[in-house]
Scaffold this motif. Structure first.
Motif, PDB file in Angstrom:
ATOM      1  N   LEU A  53      33.332  33.142  69.968  1.00 40.65           N
ATOM      2  CA  LEU A  53      33.004  32.392  68.893  1.00 40.65           C
ATOM      3  C   LEU A  53      31.805  31.359  69.298  1.00 40.65           C
ATOM      4  O   LEU A  53      31.898  30.692  70.667  1.00 40.65           O
ATOM      5  CB  LEU A  53      33.902  31.519  68.447  1.00 40.65           C
ATOM      6  CG  LEU A  53      34.822  32.260  67.301  1.00 40.65           C
ATOM      7  CD1 LEU A  53      36.063  31.400  67.176  1.00 40.65           C
ATOM      8  CD2 LEU A  53      33.877  32.356  66.272  1.00 40.65           C
ATOM      9  N   PRO A  54      30.461  30.621  68.401  1.00 40.71           N
ATOM     10  CA  PRO A  54      29.553  29.699  69.009  1.00 40.71           C
ATOM     11  C   PRO A  54      30.620  28.123  69.613  1.00 40.71           C
ATOM     12  O   PRO A  54      31.958  28.475  68.707  1.00 40.71           O
ATOM     13  CB  PRO A  54      28.765  29.547  68.171  1.00 40.71           C
ATOM     14  CG  PRO A  54      28.940  30.461  67.042  1.00 40.71           C
ATOM     15  CD  PRO A  54      30.640  31.302  67.781  1.00 40.71           C
ATOM     16  N   ARG A  55      30.600  27.744  70.702  1.00 41.25           N
ATOM     17  CA  ARG A  55      31.299  26.872  71.146  1.00 41.25           C
ATOM     18  C   ARG A  55      31.434  25.368  69.871  1.00 41.25           C
ATOM     19  O   ARG A  55      30.022  25.810  69.077  1.00 41.25           O
ATOM     20  CB  ARG A  55      30.971  25.857  72.013  1.00 41.25           C
ATOM     21  CG  ARG A  55      30.924  27.252  73.218  1.00 41.25           C
ATOM     22  CD  ARG A  55      30.716  26.397  74.573  1.00 41.25           C
ATOM     23  NE  ARG A  55      32.350  25.277  74.762  1.00 41.25           N
ATOM     24  CZ  ARG A  55      33.685  25.540  75.167  1.00 41.25           C
ATOM     25  NH1 ARG A  55      33.838  27.164  75.591  1.00 41.25           N
ATOM     26  NH2 ARG A  55      34.471  24.557  75.298  1.00 41.25           N
ATOM     27  N   SER A  56      32.317  24.944  69.655  1.00 41.87           N
ATOM     28  CA  SER A  56      32.618  23.870  68.700  1.00 41.87           C
ATOM     29  C   SER A  56      32.174  22.248  68.900  1.00 41.87           C
ATOM     30  O   SER A  56      31.480  22.178  70.527  1.00 41.87           O
ATOM     31  CB  SER A  56      34.009  23.288  68.023  1.00 41.87           C
ATOM     32  OG  SER A  56      34.481  23.127  69.993  1.00 41.87           O
ATOM     33  N   VAL A  57      30.928  21.668  68.092  1.00 41.06           N
ATOM     34  CA  VAL A  57      30.458  20.404  68.652  1.00 41.06           C
ATOM     35  C   VAL A  57      31.551  19.269  68.523  1.00 41.06           C
ATOM     36  O   VAL A  57      32.605  19.444  68.206  1.00 41.06           O
ATOM     37  CB  VAL A  57      29.067  19.767  67.743  1.00 41.06           C
ATOM     38  CG1 VAL A  57      28.249  21.328  67.536  1.00 41.06           C
ATOM     39  CG2 VAL A  57      29.983  19.929  66.261  1.00 41.06           C
ATOM     40  N   GLU A  58      30.988  18.181  69.245  1.00 41.61           N
ATOM     41  CA  GLU A  58      32.176  17.308  69.625  1.00 41.61           C
ATOM     42  C   GLU A  58      32.713  16.359  67.966  1.00 41.61           C
ATOM     43  O   GLU A  58      33.935  15.987  68.467  1.00 41.61           O
ATOM     44  CB  GLU A  58      31.181  15.915  70.630  1.00 41.61           C
ATOM     45  CG  GLU A  58      32.696  15.258  71.132  1.00 41.61           C
ATOM     46  CD  GLU A  58      31.106  13.899  71.857  1.00 41.61           C
ATOM     47  OE1 GLU A  58      30.437  14.002  72.208  1.00 41.61           O
ATOM     48  OE2 GLU A  58      31.960  12.849  72.066  1.00 41.61           O
ATOM     49  N   ASP A  59      32.101  16.041  66.782  1.00 37.02           N
ATOM     50  CA  ASP A  59      32.328  15.772  65.824  1.00 37.02           C
ATOM     51  C   ASP A  59      33.682  17.153  65.336  1.00 37.02           C
ATOM     52  O   ASP A  59      34.737  16.731  64.476  1.00 37.02           O
ATOM     53  CB  ASP A  59      31.188  15.961  64.675  1.00 37.02           C
ATOM     54  CG  ASP A  59      30.324  15.288  64.578  1.00 37.02           C
ATOM     55  OD1 ASP A  59      31.515  13.724  65.793  1.00 37.02           O
ATOM     56  OD2 ASP A  59      29.486  14.775  64.649  1.00 37.02           O
ATOM     57  N   GLU A  60      33.206  18.441  65.702  1.00 36.51           N
ATOM     58  CA  GLU A  60      34.367  19.122  65.172  1.00 36.51           C
ATOM     59  C   GLU A  60      36.046  19.465  65.726  1.00 36.51           C
ATOM     60  O   GLU A  60      36.876  18.811  65.490  1.00 36.51           O
ATOM     61  CB  GLU A  60      34.133  20.670  65.186  1.00 36.51           C
ATOM     62  CG  GLU A  60      35.071  21.875  65.131  1.00 36.51           C
ATOM     63  CD  GLU A  60      34.437  23.493  65.416  1.00 36.51           C
ATOM     64  OE1 GLU A  60      33.312  23.187  65.059  1.00 36.51           O
ATOM     65  OE2 GLU A  60      35.538  23.551  65.259  1.00 36.51           O
ATOM     66  N   GLU A  61      35.339  18.973  67.251  1.00 38.68           N
ATOM     67  CA  GLU A  61      37.054  18.634  68.196  1.00 38.68           C
ATOM     68  C   GLU A  61      37.339  17.024  67.892  1.00 38.68           C
ATOM     69  O   GLU A  61      38.608  17.373  67.971  1.00 38.68           O
ATOM     70  CB  GLU A  61      36.212  18.704  69.917  1.00 38.68           C
ATOM     71  CG  GLU A  61      35.743  20.035  70.575  1.00 38.68           C
ATOM     72  CD  GLU A  61      36.973  20.280  70.600  1.00 38.68           C
ATOM     73  OE1 GLU A  61      37.521  20.131  71.187  1.00 38.68           O
ATOM     74  OE2 GLU A  61      35.594  21.682  70.166  1.00 38.68           O
ATOM     75  N   ASP A  62      36.962  16.317  67.385  1.00 37.35           N
ATOM     76  CA  ASP A  62      36.968  15.305  67.259  1.00 37.35           C
ATOM     77  C   ASP A  62      38.046  15.631  66.062  1.00 37.35           C
ATOM     78  O   ASP A  62      39.336  14.478  65.348  1.00 37.35           O
ATOM     79  CB  ASP A  62      36.296  13.555  66.517  1.00 37.35           C
ATOM     80  CG  ASP A  62      35.663  13.385  67.729  1.00 37.35           C
ATOM     81  OD1 ASP A  62      35.914  13.869  68.779  1.00 37.35           O
ATOM     82  OD2 ASP A  62      34.751  12.533  67.378  1.00 37.35           O
ATOM     83  N   MET A  63      37.590  16.014  64.574  1.00 32.70           N
ATOM     84  CA  MET A  63      38.651  16.008  63.674  1.00 32.70           C
ATOM     85  C   MET A  63      39.304  16.960  63.898  1.00 32.70           C
ATOM     86  O   MET A  63      40.671  16.896  63.839  1.00 32.70           O
ATOM     87  CB  MET A  63      37.815  17.453  62.532  1.00 32.70           C
ATOM     88  CG  MET A  63      36.840  15.856  61.711  1.00 32.70           C
ATOM     89  SD  MET A  63      36.945  14.544  61.809  1.00 32.70           S
ATOM     90  CE  MET A  63      38.856  14.530  60.495  1.00 32.70           C
ATOM     91  N   LEU A  64      39.926  18.091  65.201  1.00 36.57           N
ATOM     92  CA  LEU A  64      40.884  18.942  65.310  1.00 36.57           C
ATOM     93  C   LEU A  64      41.669  18.156  66.000  1.00 36.57           C
ATOM     94  O   LEU A  64      43.023  18.358  65.950  1.00 36.57           O
ATOM     95  CB  LEU A  64      40.041  20.171  66.524  1.00 36.57           C
ATOM     96  CG  LEU A  64      39.814  21.250  65.229  1.00 36.57           C
ATOM     97  CD1 LEU A  64      38.831  22.175  66.575  1.00 36.57           C
ATOM     98  CD2 LEU A  64      40.286  22.168  64.297  1.00 36.57           C
TER      99      LEU A  64
END
Ligand code: FES
Length: 110
Positions: free
Chosen positions: A60-71
């Protein structure tokens, strides 16, 4: 058609067909999977959290930082967790396998 296999916490398997450009969240919701997607893909909730099969995660395309923060806030998050609203179907993802976390059942009652 891009085929995605969803496996829930009880081990029930559902194969869902999507088309290029749809998000994983869109096709999951259309098929009745228990993903709320409360913030409508704004990366401001984690109710669309899914766990990607480990064989697929690196494709998969890598997640961006905002996504990491929510995860970080998602209950039951694992190393291969993603926000399903941020995963857009492409032909490369045909055959993708996704697990629905057990916690999403509980969230439905909220
Ligand atoms: Fe809220 Fe995906 S729908 S982050």
């Amino acid at each position: 058609m891009i085929k995605v296999t969803f496996i829930n916490a009880d081990g029930d398997v559902q194969e869902i067909n999507g088309v290029e450009g749809q998000s994983l969240l869109d096709i999951a919701q259309a098929a009745g999977q228990p993903l709320e997607g409360t913030c409508e893909s704004q990366m401001a909730c984690s109710t669309c959290h899914v766990i990607i099969d480990k064989d697929w995660f690196d494709k998969l395309p890598r997640s961006v930082e905002d996504e990491e923060d929510m995860l970080d806030l998602a209950s039951g998050a694992r190393r291969t967790s993603r926000l399903s609203c941020q995963i857009i179907l492409t032909p490369d993802l045909d055959g993708l396998v996704v697990h629905i976390p057990a916690e999403s059942r509980n969230m439905q009652g909220l």
